[in-house]
Design a protein around this motif. Structure first.
Motif, PDB file in Angstrom:
ATOM      1  N   UNK C 282       0.823  -1.205   0.000  1.00 43.22           N
ATOM      2  CA  UNK C 282       0.000   0.000   0.000  1.00 43.22           C
ATOM      3  C   UNK C 282       0.858   1.255   0.000  1.00 43.22           C
ATOM      4  N   UNK C 285       2.218   1.676  -3.435  1.00 39.75           N
ATOM      5  CA  UNK C 285       1.147   2.122  -4.320  1.00 39.75           C
ATOM      6  C   UNK C 285       0.864   3.597  -4.121  1.00 39.75           C
ATOM      7  N   UNK C 286       0.912   4.018  -2.874  1.00 36.51           N
ATOM      8  CA  UNK C 286       0.628   5.402  -2.554  1.00 36.51           C
ATOM      9  C   UNK C 286       1.657   6.319  -3.218  1.00 36.51           C
ATOM     10  N   UNK C 289       1.135   6.300  -6.927  1.00 40.36           N
ATOM     11  CA  UNK C 289      -0.070   7.057  -7.239  1.00 40.36           C
ATOM     12  C   UNK C 289       0.191   8.560  -7.168  1.00 40.36           C
ATOM     13  N   UNK C 293      -0.078  11.192 -10.232  1.00 39.45           N
ATOM     14  CA  UNK C 293      -0.993  12.332 -10.195  1.00 39.45           C
ATOM     15  C   UNK C 293      -0.258  13.637 -10.521  1.00 39.45           C
ATOM     16  N   UNK C 296       0.086  13.686 -14.168  1.00 36.60           N
ATOM     17  CA  UNK C 296      -1.204  13.976 -14.800  1.00 36.60           C
ATOM     18  C   UNK C 296      -1.490  15.476 -14.782  1.00 36.60           C
ATOM     19  N   UNK C 297      -1.143  16.096 -13.664  1.00 31.18           N
ATOM     20  CA  UNK C 297      -1.377  17.535 -13.537  1.00 31.18           C
ATOM     21  C   UNK C 297      -0.571  18.293 -14.585  1.00 31.18           C
ATOM     22  N   UNK C 300      -1.799  18.650 -18.202  1.00 28.96           N
ATOM     23  CA  UNK C 300      -2.907  19.529 -18.579  1.00 28.96           C
ATOM     24  C   UNK C 300      -2.363  20.811 -19.183  1.00 28.96           C
ATOM     25  N   UNK C 314      -1.429  22.416  -4.997  1.00 31.74           N
ATOM     26  CA  UNK C 314      -2.475  21.626  -5.633  1.00 31.74           C
ATOM     27  C   UNK C 314      -2.752  20.343  -4.856  1.00 31.74           C
ATOM     28  N   UNK C 315      -1.697  19.672  -4.446  1.00 29.10           N
ATOM     29  CA  UNK C 315      -1.878  18.385  -3.759  1.00 29.10           C
ATOM     30  C   UNK C 315      -1.707  18.485  -2.252  1.00 29.10           C
ATOM     31  N   UNK C 359      -5.703   3.593 -14.083  1.00 33.18           N
ATOM     32  CA  UNK C 359      -6.692   4.016 -13.102  1.00 33.18           C
ATOM     33  C   UNK C 359      -8.057   4.292 -13.735  1.00 33.18           C
ATOM     34  N   UNK C 360      -8.205   3.888 -15.006  1.00 29.36           N
ATOM     35  CA  UNK C 360      -9.478   4.075 -15.732  1.00 29.36           C
ATOM     36  C   UNK C 360      -9.952   5.516 -15.669  1.00 29.36           C
ATOM     37  N   UNK C 361      -9.049   6.420 -15.979  1.00 30.17           N
ATOM     38  CA  UNK C 361      -9.419   7.834 -15.910  1.00 30.17           C
ATOM     39  C   UNK C 361     -10.002   8.286 -17.238  1.00 30.17           C
ATOM     40  N   UNK C 362     -11.079   9.067 -17.176  1.00 27.65           N
ATOM     41  CA  UNK C 362     -11.649   9.570 -18.427  1.00 27.65           C
ATOM     42  C   UNK C 362     -10.720  10.608 -19.061  1.00 27.65           C
TER      43      UNK C 362
END
Lengths: 291, 241, 364
Positions: C282, C285-286, C289, C293, C296-297, C300, C314-315, C359-362
């Motif tokens: 865990x 994974x954290x 993750x 993220x 991902x930011x 954009x 932001x986080x 993560x199945x993100x749209x």
């Protein structure tokens, strides 16, 4: 027999058990409603090795130290149960049985060690903590019960609305600003502390009854939380008084078991005659009023 | 142009390192009846819990009337999902409705006659006065839901958040709840409602948010409630590609 | 002394095979209730026979055990009291009655509560019986017989037990009497508990029932494996308990119970899917993750180049964790640093595609 009522020993013991049972009844009702009655059983058994460890450390049966040992082991047992059920597929039912018996087993092993060891003296009192022998309660035992019970009851009254909403509707309670973690912690600490101070009066094995039975009785008589609490508190107190009286007057009736028997009779009567009991619902059903 | 009662910007929430909702930007209009729809696991409950500050977001922020949610809770009446409540709890209908007054009383003050009157008013709105002394566990699903809406009315907030209030209830209650919501809207209240029945969205609500992990569409029914948006939300492939 | 060890092992085996089903059926605390209330059966039968060795004790206690289960069931069926509270009330009431009977009427005869609670396995070899010309301890003989009976029961009703454990409704529809199986199981539990009480005591016997089965439960996926593995743990626990009891001169059943707890906790913490490895996983994974993220930011449009402060606010990251994450990302070539802040590299950009799928993100 009337002079029993005014005898010093009886008064000391009766005050202690009545106040203890009253507080246990009120605090225990919460766990009954939450469906967590048997956690108290596991904690009750698990406090036993704590008593003996404390005795081994200080070498005498000193009320406050022993109670502290019991509290520490109670907390330890609770968190072990929590961790096991949270992070494995083991169910609460099984985890309780495991912790209860393992800790009690440790207590038994320590007890045999202490009793077989010439370095320790005055060990015969240990059994009182298993079965409860209120007749041997000291003044300090009663003081401790009074302190713990009064603090628990005051906290309960102070946070009454919080506790009520938290138990009934946890997410809503959060949404109106109740600190649910704090409520949970408070109920748990009150339960453990009451168990710890009540061990000598009722014993590690039977103390869970004081936490469950009054709440059950209350729930059989009323639909309203405050009423349930009051009935629970008083049925605990009445059973404690009756049990203590019987055990003082008749030889061979240990206090703890006598209180439990008195309480069990009340449970039975409430199941039959309670306003939500068998007779009543039966009558209602015959009249076709039950929704 | 009406005011926004809720503004959510760039909100992402993860449970156990799995994003449940992702980059949510949305606004709920004041005095609207806004439905939140989306397939199972779309993050509907997570979204409303985040709005009420009940879980910790990964990023982003929520504003209610321009304030942080923590300071706006007094003004939100929440109607829980059925499974969240302990039905064995010994409490009567009137008592449950009175819980709606707690936020206004301060925690340690007792209820007075005015509070009871307010609770009885709310009960009569939901046509439940006759049941006021019943234990909550003796009621049917629809009756329970009426009681919880009565509690929300008694709370006297400007903004109502409801998690699937119409699930598993009788048609009479459903109609009563929707009528009540419309009547309250006429008095200036706003609603955010998680809703599961796609057939009734147009009839019951004037705004809609279509959610599947992120916002697929939002706006008035005319703007957002379109077949392509619904298909996009309920078709799994659109998520992973 | 070796006979003492044998008695412990046979007790552990005979109890743990039933324990497997008790654990799976959620009957652990019901069994705990039985193990307390059989004291009442022992006391009542003792009053009648005046003999602690009489077989009537086993029958009396077995009956009280069944009565306990039945009483709990009756109370639950009235729907007035919930299951957990019903268990707690029934066992305390019957146990309290037993204690009063003992202390009131049995003071002059020898019925030692200590022995009832924790047994005294050391005395087991003193009470002997002739079987086929061999002298064996009575307890060993009785418990071996029960081991055979319990194993026979499980072998004979294996299919029914399995079905009624995993899918009682289906078992009922398929025409198996789940009630019959249930009461047969609880009868054997009561008889085993009372037979074992001499050796391990009435309260600690619950540990012998559930601990090996629970430990096995953490490790296996199949019912048949669970039985065999719980046998292994039953053997290990009682052997270690025997050794500990012998060396430290403490109650052997008490020692075995606590050893069983330690063995359980070790398996719980250290097994490949256990507490420690899950926590480590865990934690990793954290980290993964959080880094994903951040990337991902930066993917954009409005954050193509982002300052340290921008990421941190932001986080909600503190300095220390920000530094750890960004160092990792720089080192692996996912981001690069320039005068305005940080930007994604090509590799980082590719990683965001992978993240989106993982993560199945749209698509934003």
């Amino acid at each position: 027999m009337i002079d029993v009522l005014t005898s010093y020993t009886f008064l000391i013991v009766a005050i202690g058990t009545v106040i203890l049972a009253f507080a246990c009844g009120i605090v225990g009702t919460v766990s009954v409603i939450k469906g967590q009655s048997l956690i108290g059983d596991a904690i009750g058994h698990a406090t036993f090795p704590g008593i003996i460890f404390a005795f081994m450390l200080v070498g005498v049966m000193e009320t406050y130290t022993l109670a502290l040992g019991a509290v520490i082991f109670g907390i330890f047992a609770f968190f072990t149960i929590q961790i096991i059920t949270d992070s494995s597929k083991v169910t609460l039912d099984s985890a309780l049985a495991l912790i209860l018996s393992s800790f009690f087993g440790l207590g038994m092993a320590l007890k045999s060690y202490v009793q077989g060891h010439p370095g320790f003296s005055g060990t015969q009192g240990i059994d009182d903590y298993i079965f409860g022998q209120a007749a041997y309660m000291l003044r300090t035992d009663v003081y401790l019960i009074i302190i713990a019970s009064v603090i628990s009851l005051l906290l309960f009254m102070l946070f009454y609305s919080h506790i009520k909403i938290y138990v009934f509707d946890p997410i809503f309670s959060k949404s109106v600003g109740v600190n649910t973690g704090l409520m949970n912690f408070m109920i748990l600490s009150m339960t453990i502390v009451l168990i710890a101070v009540g061990l000598k009066a009722v014993g590690a094995i039977l103390i869970v009854n004081l936490l469950i039975a009054p709440g059950v009785i209350g729930l059989l008589w009323s639909n309203r939380f405050p009423m349930v609490l009051i009935i629970a508190g008083f049925s605990g107190a009445v059973s404690a008084f009756t049990g203590t009286y019987v055990s003082t007057v008749y030889a061979g009736f240990a206090t703890g078991p006598s209180i439990i028997l008195a309480m069990s009779i009340l449970v039975l009567l409430s199941m039959v005659f309670g306003s939500k009991g068998l007779l009543h619902t039966h009558r209602k059903r015959n009249q076709g009023v039950v929704s | 142009m009406t005011r926004n009662i809720i503004e959510v910007s760039d909100l992402s929430v993860a449970y156990a390192h799995n994003p449940v909702i992702w980059h949510i930007n949305l606004a709920v209009k004041a005095n609207s009846r806004t439905a939140v729809v989306g397939p199972n696991g779309a993050g509907k409950s997570t979204l409303i819990k985040s709005i009420m500050n009940l879980n910790k977001p990964l990023s982003g922020k929520v504003e209610i009337n321009g304030k942080k949610p923590k300071h706006a809770l007094k003004n939100i009446a929440y109607v829980p999902q059925k499974g969240e409540v302990n039905w064995d709890f010994p409490t009567t209908v009137l008592d449950v409705v009175l819980m709606g007054r707690y936020v206004h009383k301060g925690w340690f003050k007792r209820m007075n006659k005015a509070d009871v009157a307010a609770a009885m008013d709310a009960l009569s709105t939901m046509k439940m006065e006759a049941f006021k002394d019943r234990q909550i566990s003796e009621l049917s699903g629809g009756q329970r839901q009426r009681v919880f809406l009565a509690r929300a009315i008694c709370h006297d907030a400007d903004f109502y958040i409801m998690d699937e209030p119409l699930q598993g209830i009788d048609i009479t209650t459903e109609k009563l709840i929707i009528d009540t919501i419309k009547a309250l809207q006429a008095k200036g209240k706003s609603f955010l409602v998680v809703h599961h029945n796609l057939d009734t969205v147009e009839e019951y609500f004037d705004h809609v948010i279509i959610l599947n992990k992120s916002v697929i569409a939002q706006g008035t029914i005319e703007e957002a409630w379109k077949k392509e948006n619904i298909d996009k939300a309920y078709d799994d492939r659109s998520v992973t590609t | 002394m070796i006979e003492v060890w044998f008695v412990l092992i046979v007790t552990a085996l005979a109890t743990s095979i039933l324990g497997v089903f008790l654990v799976l059926k959620g009957l652990s605390m019901t069994t705990d209730a039985i193990s307390h209330t059989i004291l009442l059966g022992i006391v009542l039968a003792f009053f009648i026979t005046q003999d602690l060795r009489s077989p009537w004790l086993i029958i009396g206690a077995g009956l009280i055990g069944l009565l306990t289960v039945y009483l709990i069931q009756v109370i639950i069926n009235t729907r007035l009291i919930k299951q957990d509270a019903a268990i707690g009330i029934v066992f305390t009431a019957l146990f309290a009655l037993a204690i009063i009977l003992v202390s009131r009427y049995a003071d002059n005869v020898h019925l030692d509560l200590d022995v009832v609670l924790m047994g005294e396995v050391l005395f087991a070899p003193l009470n002997r019986i002739e079987i086929f010309g061999f002298s064996v301890p009575n307890a060993l003989w009785q418990l071996s017989l029960l081991l055979v009976i319990n194993c026979g029961f499980v072998a004979l009703f294996y299919k029914e037990l399995k079905l009624s454990t995993f899918d009682p409704t289906y078992a009922y529809i398929a025409g198996f009497s789940t009630t019959l199986i249930y009461y047969l199981l609880m009868t054997l539990v009561s008889i085993t508990a009372v037979t074992a009480f001499d050796a391990v005591g009435s309260i600690l016997v619950i540990n012998f029932f559930v601990a090996p089965a629970l430990t096995a439960y953490l490790l296996v996926k199949r019912l048949s494996h669970m039985i065999w593995v719980s046998f292994i743990f039953a053997f290990i626990n009682s052997t270690l308990g025997y050794l500990a009891g012998d060396h430290l001169d403490v109650s052997m059943s008490g020692a075995t119970s606590f050893v069983a707890f330690i063995v359980f906790m070790l398996v719980f913490l250290l097994n490949p899917k256990g507490f420690v490895s899950t926590k480590v996983k865990q934690h990793n994974q954290k980290k993964v993750f959080a880094r994903a993220m951040i990337l991902m930011l930066m993917n954009e449009d409005e954050h193509r180049t982002i300052s340290r402060r921008g990421i941190q606010s932001h986080f909600n990251l503190d300095d220390k964790s920000f530094k750890k994450h960004i160092e990792h990302l720089l080192l692996n070539g996912y981001v690069e640093q320039n005068t305005d802040g940080y930007t994604l590299t090509r590799r980082g950009e590719e990683y965001t595609h992978y993240t989106r799928i993982k993560y199945e993100l749209p698509a934003s």
